[in-house]
Design an enzyme around this catalytic site. Structure first.
Site, PDB file in Angstrom:
ATOM      1  N   ILE A  28       0.942  -1.240  -0.057  1.00 58.33           N
ATOM      2  CA  ILE A  28       0.002   0.129   0.035  1.00 58.33           C
ATOM      3  C   ILE A  28       0.831   1.377   0.043  1.00 58.33           C
ATOM      4  O   ILE A  28       0.348   2.258  -0.054  1.00 58.33           O
ATOM      5  CB  ILE A  28      -1.024  -0.086   1.210  1.00 58.33           C
ATOM      6  CG1 ILE A  28      -0.207  -0.017   2.501  1.00 58.33           C
ATOM      7  CG2 ILE A  28      -1.940  -1.075   1.098  1.00 58.33           C
ATOM      8  CD1 ILE A  28      -1.126  -0.130   3.758  1.00 58.33           C
ATOM      9  N   GLY A  31       8.679   3.384   0.041  1.00 59.07           N
ATOM     10  CA  GLY A  31       9.750   4.550   0.208  1.00 59.07           C
ATOM     11  C   GLY A  31      11.210   4.117   0.101  1.00 59.07           C
ATOM     12  O   GLY A  31      11.378   2.856  -0.237  1.00 59.07           O
ATOM     13  N   GLY A  32      12.336   4.776   0.645  1.00 61.02           N
ATOM     14  CA  GLY A  32      13.491   4.484   0.314  1.00 61.02           C
ATOM     15  C   GLY A  32      14.130   3.312   1.436  1.00 61.02           C
ATOM     16  O   GLY A  32      15.080   2.567   0.918  1.00 61.02           O
ATOM     17  N   MET A  33      13.588   3.202   2.485  1.00 57.78           N
ATOM     18  CA  MET A  33      14.071   2.044   3.383  1.00 57.78           C
ATOM     19  C   MET A  33      13.114   0.757   3.312  1.00 57.78           C
ATOM     20  O   MET A  33      13.466  -0.222   3.462  1.00 57.78           O
ATOM     21  CB  MET A  33      13.947   2.609   4.845  1.00 57.78           C
ATOM     22  CG  MET A  33      15.073   3.473   5.050  1.00 57.78           C
ATOM     23  SD  MET A  33      15.122   3.999   6.586  1.00 57.78           S
ATOM     24  CE  MET A  33      15.415   2.357   7.535  1.00 57.78           C
ATOM     25  N   ALA A  34      11.638   0.901   2.962  1.00 58.86           N
ATOM     26  CA  ALA A  34      10.887  -0.257   3.104  1.00 58.86           C
ATOM     27  C   ALA A  34       9.693   0.037   2.415  1.00 58.86           C
ATOM     28  O   ALA A  34       9.340   1.174   1.892  1.00 58.86           O
ATOM     29  CB  ALA A  34      10.479  -0.348   4.717  1.00 58.86           C
ATOM     30  N   VAL A  36       5.363  -0.780   2.670  1.00 63.68           N
ATOM     31  CA  VAL A  36       4.245  -0.927   3.468  1.00 63.68           C
ATOM     32  C   VAL A  36       3.212  -1.992   3.135  1.00 63.68           C
ATOM     33  O   VAL A  36       2.587  -1.477   1.887  1.00 63.68           O
ATOM     34  CB  VAL A  36       3.678   0.391   4.233  1.00 63.68           C
ATOM     35  CG1 VAL A  36       2.537   0.013   5.154  1.00 63.68           C
ATOM     36  CG2 VAL A  36       4.872   1.027   4.765  1.00 63.68           C
ATOM     37  N   LYS A  54       5.559  -3.052   7.791  1.00 68.90           N
ATOM     38  CA  LYS A  54       6.596  -2.219   7.024  1.00 68.90           C
ATOM     39  C   LYS A  54       7.802  -3.292   7.048  1.00 68.90           C
ATOM     40  O   LYS A  54       8.257  -3.554   8.022  1.00 68.90           O
ATOM     41  CB  LYS A  54       6.995  -0.863   7.948  1.00 68.90           C
ATOM     42  CG  LYS A  54       7.966  -0.301   7.281  1.00 68.90           C
ATOM     43  CD  LYS A  54       7.770   1.128   7.493  1.00 68.90           C
ATOM     44  CE  LYS A  54       8.720   2.139   6.668  1.00 68.90           C
ATOM     45  NZ  LYS A  54       8.666   3.541   7.049  1.00 68.90           N
ATOM     46  N   ASP A 160      12.928  11.860  12.007  1.00 67.26           N
ATOM     47  CA  ASP A 160      12.412  12.034  10.878  1.00 67.26           C
ATOM     48  C   ASP A 160      11.175  12.497  10.551  1.00 67.26           C
ATOM     49  O   ASP A 160      10.350  11.784   9.902  1.00 67.26           O
ATOM     50  CB  ASP A 160      12.671  10.600  10.033  1.00 67.26           C
ATOM     51  CG  ASP A 160      12.630  10.651   8.543  1.00 67.26           C
ATOM     52  OD1 ASP A 160      12.706  11.652   7.924  1.00 67.26           O
ATOM     53  OD2 ASP A 160      12.328   9.499   8.106  1.00 67.26           O
TER      54      ASP A 160
END
Length: 492
Positions: A28, A31-34, A36, A54, A160
């Site tokens: 859904i 992003g740059g890290m993970a 979801v 995530k 963040d």
């Protein structure tokens, strides 16, 4: 006919990936890290719950140093309990996967909502912007004040805070996400290669210069978010990271009222204080800044904020809720029969749920939507009921006929012999011979249900005791193309 379902059929699970006690479904967000995903917690005693999962990207999940750091920080973040923070429910490191399990919120990220507003050419109302920011600040304050089991301050700092890490629910509540992920990623990125990576436009100058990590960092980031919601544009933007970094360190910050005439002076003052380059000049806590905003403007209620979310992302949320409903109705590993169903044991040891109104069950080969099932099974049931009715009526009719030589079943009685013309009646002067009492044949054993019928008047009988054959009933049956006798109902 009733709907037949097999207990244990799982239509949604086919598209899921199961790790431990979690089933992971559609993505859904990313992003740059993970990424979801929608997920489902599957308990051992029938308990289940929809969650948000995530999943960190594979290269991070393989980094031993990062995994250790991430797990430690995520466990600390799980200590935060507040309505303006999305709770961390679990942290999983298994099968080469590293993911954070969070409460599923029926809402949309602030970043997407802001994008939708800009696409419509609209502006966010000051009261809405104030309510969102107050919610963010209250959640941050809860994190800053979180304690351990022994009552010691944990010193949690998000580091963040940005529109991507804020979720606005349909319930009108703004929630902060990813405390554990943000803090762990910050440590990894600053210690690995000496470079500061992340959302530079929301980092304060003192943190960029290597200053201490305090709650003043989050207060600054929340102030940037508020400035952008009021002004309708990015505060620090540029063609590359270098230009953004220069504006954060040396650029002028103008009051948001210069870009939005609806912003009062008191709110300008609160925003500029939160954006001070000197951390000592900022609000001492996130709660203090929230109070300053509430004193400067009347903020929107939760109902107003929920309606704002519905107006922007209602269609998207409805579609997502449809997927959640499919998961919730099909992901139970051990579903119980629905009310009004009967569990039927199958020969292979499995169990089928049968609707009493239907009276039938389905085999494993019939696990298809009802609209796709062949009608032949229904025809077979109807044919069986008709055959049972014919047999029952025939046996009732035989109760009033002459004795037959020990019939044991309907097939052992020759209808032609029973209905054959009787010998001529004796003269009227001769005494009538009393008819022998009819011997009732024993009812044949049958697995079919007993068919009730209205008792018919006894058929007209000949003087000799035999019934008069009806017109067209000699013989009372027809021979089918397959050689099987088919008895005429009107002759029985």
């Amino acid at each position: 006919m009733g709907l037949v379902r097999f207990a244990g059929v799982n239509t949604a699970a086919a598209s899921s990936h199961v790790i431990g006690r979690y089933a992971i479904y559609d993505e859904i967000a990313s992003g740059g890290m993970a990424t979801v995903h929608l997920g489902r917690l599957q308990g051992s005693v029938g308990f289940s719950r929809t969650v948000a999962i995530k999943r960190l990207h594979a290269h991070l999940a393989k980094d031993t140093e990062f995994v250790k750091m991430f797990l430690d920080e995520a466990r600390v973040a799980a200590r935060i309990r507040h309505r303006n923070v999305v709770p961390t429910l679990d942290v999983v490191n298994a099968d080469g996967q590293l993911f954070l399990v969070m409460e599923y919120v029926q809402g949309e990220s602030l970043a997407r909502l802001v994008r939708m507003v800009r696409q419509r050419g609209e502006r966010i109302a000051v009261a809405i912007a104030g309510a969102i920011t107050v919610g963010i600040l209250q959640g941050l304050h809860a994190a800053h004040e979180a304690t351990s089991d022994s009552g010691e301050k944990l010193g949690i700092v998000h580091r963040d805070v940005s529109p991507q890490n804020v979720m606005i629910g349909r319930d009108g509540v703004a929630r902060v996400l990813d405390f554990g992920v943000a803090k762990a990623s910050g440590r990894l990125q600053t210690t690995r290669d000496g470079q500061l990576k992340g959302k530079l436009g929301y980092l304060p100058p003192d943190f960029i210069r290597g200053g201490p990590v305090t709650r003043a960092i989050d207060v600054y980031a929340a102030s940037v978010v508020l400035w952008e919601l009021l002004a309708g544009q990015r505060l620090f933007s540029g063609e590359n990271d270098a230009s953004v970094l220069e504006r954060v360190l040396f650029g002028e910050v103008v009051p948001p009222s210069r870009l939005n005439a609806h912003v009062p002076r008191a709110l300008d003052d609160a925003v500029l204080r939160g954006l001070s380059r000197d951390p000592a000049q900022r609000f001492p806590s996130a709660r203090e800044m929230a109070r300053a905003i509430e004193g400067a403007i009347p903020i929107a209620t939760s109902s107003d904020l929920g309606e704002w979310v519905e107006g922007l992302a209602g269609a998207t949320l409805d579609e997502r809720q449809r997927k959640v409903t499919e998961i919730e109705t099909g992901s139970d590993v051990h579903p119980r029969p629905q009310l009004g169903e009967i569990v039927v044991s199958m020969p292979d040891g499995s169990a089928a749920a049968q609707d009493p109104a239907d009276g039938t069950d389905a085999s494993a080969s019939e696990l298809r939507p009802r609209s796709e099932r062949t009608p032949w099974s229904r025809r077979a049931v109807v044919a069986g009921l008709v055959a049972s009715a014919v047999l029952g009526v025939f046996l009732l009719a035989r109760r009033h006929g002459p004795a037959a030589p020990s019939p044991t079943s309907a097939e052992s009685v020759d209808p032609a012999a029973v209905l054959a013309p009787a010998p001529p009646a004796p003269p009227a002067s001769a005494p009538a011979t009393p008819a022998a009492p009819a011997v009732e044949p024993p009812a044949p054993p049958s697995a079919t249900p007993v068919v009730s019928a209205v008792t018919k008047p006894a058929p007209a009988r000949r003087p000799g005791g035999g019934p008069r054959p009806k017109a067209g009933c000699a013989p009372p049956y027809t021979i089918g193309p397959d050689g099987v006798k088919q008895y005429k109902l009107e002759c029985l």
